[in-house]
Design an enzyme around this catalytic site. Structure first.
Site, short mmCIF file in Angstrom:
data_model
loop_
_atom_site.label_atom_id
_atom_site.label_comp_id
_atom_site.label_asym_id
_atom_site.label_seq_id
_atom_site.Cartn_x
_atom_site.Cartn_y
_atom_site.Cartn_z
N LYS A 132 0.86 -1.18 0.00
CA LYS A 132 0.00 0.00 0.00
C LYS A 132 0.89 1.23 0.00
O LYS A 132 1.71 1.43 0.89
CB LYS A 132 -0.89 -0.01 1.24
N LYS A 161 -2.20 -1.57 -3.88
CA LYS A 161 -3.07 -0.40 -3.81
C LYS A 161 -2.26 0.87 -3.86
O LYS A 161 -1.27 0.97 -3.13
CB LYS A 161 -3.83 -0.47 -2.47
N SER A 213 -10.21 5.50 -4.65
CA SER A 213 -11.12 6.63 -4.81
C SER A 213 -10.67 7.64 -5.86
O SER A 213 -11.46 8.08 -6.68
CB SER A 213 -11.31 7.31 -3.45
C1 PBG Z 1 -7.48 3.26 5.59
C2 PBG Z 1 -7.72 3.17 4.15
C3 PBG Z 1 -7.54 4.14 3.16
C4 PBG Z 1 -8.02 3.59 1.97
C5 PBG Z 1 -8.44 2.31 2.26
N1 PBG Z 1 -8.24 2.06 3.61
C6 PBG Z 1 -7.06 5.54 3.24
C7 PBG Z 1 -5.67 5.85 3.55
O1 PBG Z 1 -4.80 5.01 3.75
O2 PBG Z 1 -5.42 7.06 3.65
C8 PBG Z 1 -8.10 4.29 0.64
C9 PBG Z 1 -9.14 3.79 -0.30
C10 PBG Z 1 -9.44 4.68 -1.44
O3 PBG Z 1 -8.80 5.73 -1.67
O4 PBG Z 1 -10.37 4.35 -2.18
N2 PBG Z 1 -6.16 3.31 5.99
#
Ligand code: PBG
Length: 324
Positions: free
Chosen positions: A195, A248, A274
């Protein structure tokens, strides 16, 4: 053999030939829909930066899950937005917390729908970071206990899969240990293994109210230029007991996904996040591109690179377009 005996266009001449020669197929089985749960009853709040996405109270979320299952989508992933936040993210592992109630509502409405939960503290902490703080540092080891307790509370509420997204070191092992000790040895862990600290999470943070109050997430999420490190993260998560590995965001990291596909014989997921969704929707709204076609092409690309399934905010629209 080459031209003129070879003519690559021969197999592109009709849709039926193209169907036979097609290498990658996107089906409804490949889709997971993210859903956002909020407090209250009968609450439905559109998310401005993500057209088509709404935050739902548990009662409406249950009904939504029925529609999702009727479209042939096998799974949802739930995020919770609690009414109150504090430094340790107490709401995250509250047995009657927002996600725990949403899980119960979803399972009650559609027992056969696979309910995945995002395991993280950022929606529940008043500082918006994914773990607990020591000074202004996100403290790794003290966060593990909170994350494991959160995953356990999700399993107790009925979650079919838990998905840690915090990027603390050792969280998969910590969660596995706690789940096993409590009798949840059969609950799989979908690890957000690679991630990245990405600009593409912007709209999600509006939806989930999880923007960090200070600093950013670069001290725990991955540095975008790194690929070898992602493979190491994935290998470590596997060793710790992850059942599924996730990359991701998706489209900006297809090289990571493709390399992971070559290396690991486990299911791979990708999160079309998103910001990736918002870009397509914004361009489509202006008539600058054909939204549904661009979305399909994108999701197929993610599968072609190696994902077994894709988390996407467009799951419903795409499922409705795909023939069974
Ligand atoms: C929580 C989380 C996030 C996303 C999924 N789980 C946000 C982040 O890490 O800031 C992002 C999902 C998306 O942007 O669609 N940590």
């Amino acid at each position: 053999m080459s031209f003129p005996s070879v003519r690559m266009r021969r197999l592109r001449r009709s849709e039926s030939l193209r169907r036979l020669a097609r290498e990658t197929r996107l089906g409804r089985d490949d889709l997971v829909l993210p859903l956002f749960a909020v407090e209250g009853r009968g609450v439905r709040e559109p998310v401005a930066s993500m057209p088509g996405v709404e935050r739902l109270s548990a009662d409406l979320l249950g009904e939504e899950c029925k529609r999702v299952a009727d479209l042939g989508i096998p799974a949802v992933i739930l995020f919770g937005i609690p009414a109150a936040k504090d430094a340790r993210g107490s709401g995250a592992d509250d047995p009657l917390g927002i996600v725990q109630r949403a899980v119960a509502a979803a399972k009650r409405a559609v027992p056969e729908l696979c309910v995945i939960t995002d395991v993280c503290l950022c929606e529940y902490t008043d500082h918006g970071h994914c773990g607990v703080l020591e000074g202004e540092e996100v403290a790794n080891d003290p966060s593990l206990e909170r994350l494991a307790a959160t995953a356990l509370s999700h399993a107790r509420a009925g979650a079919d899969v838990v998905a840690p997204s915090d990027m603390m070191d050792g969280r998969v092992a910590a969660i596995r240990r706690v789940l096993d000790a409590a009798g949840f040895a059969d609950v799989p862990i979908l690890a957000y293994a690679a991630k990245y600290a990405s600009a593409f999470y912007g709209p999600f943070r509006e939806a989930a109210e999880s923007t960090p109050a200070f600093g950013d997430r670069r001290g725990y999420q991955m540095d975008p230029p790194n690929r070898r490190e992602a493979l190491r993260e994935m290998a470590l998560d596997l060793e710790e007991g992850a059942d599924v590995l996730m990359v991701k965001p998706a489209l900006p990291y297809l090289d990571v996904l493709a390399e992971a596909r070559r290396r690991f014989d486990v299911p791979l997921a990708a999160y079309h996040v998103s910001g990736e969704y918002a870009m397509l929707m914004a361009a489509a709204a202006r008539g600058w591109l054909d939204g549904p076609r661009a979305m399909l092409e994108t999701l197929v690309a993610i599968k072609r690179a190696g994902a077994d399934f894709v988390l996407t905010y467009a799951a419903r629209e795409i499922a409705a377009r795909l023939t069974p």
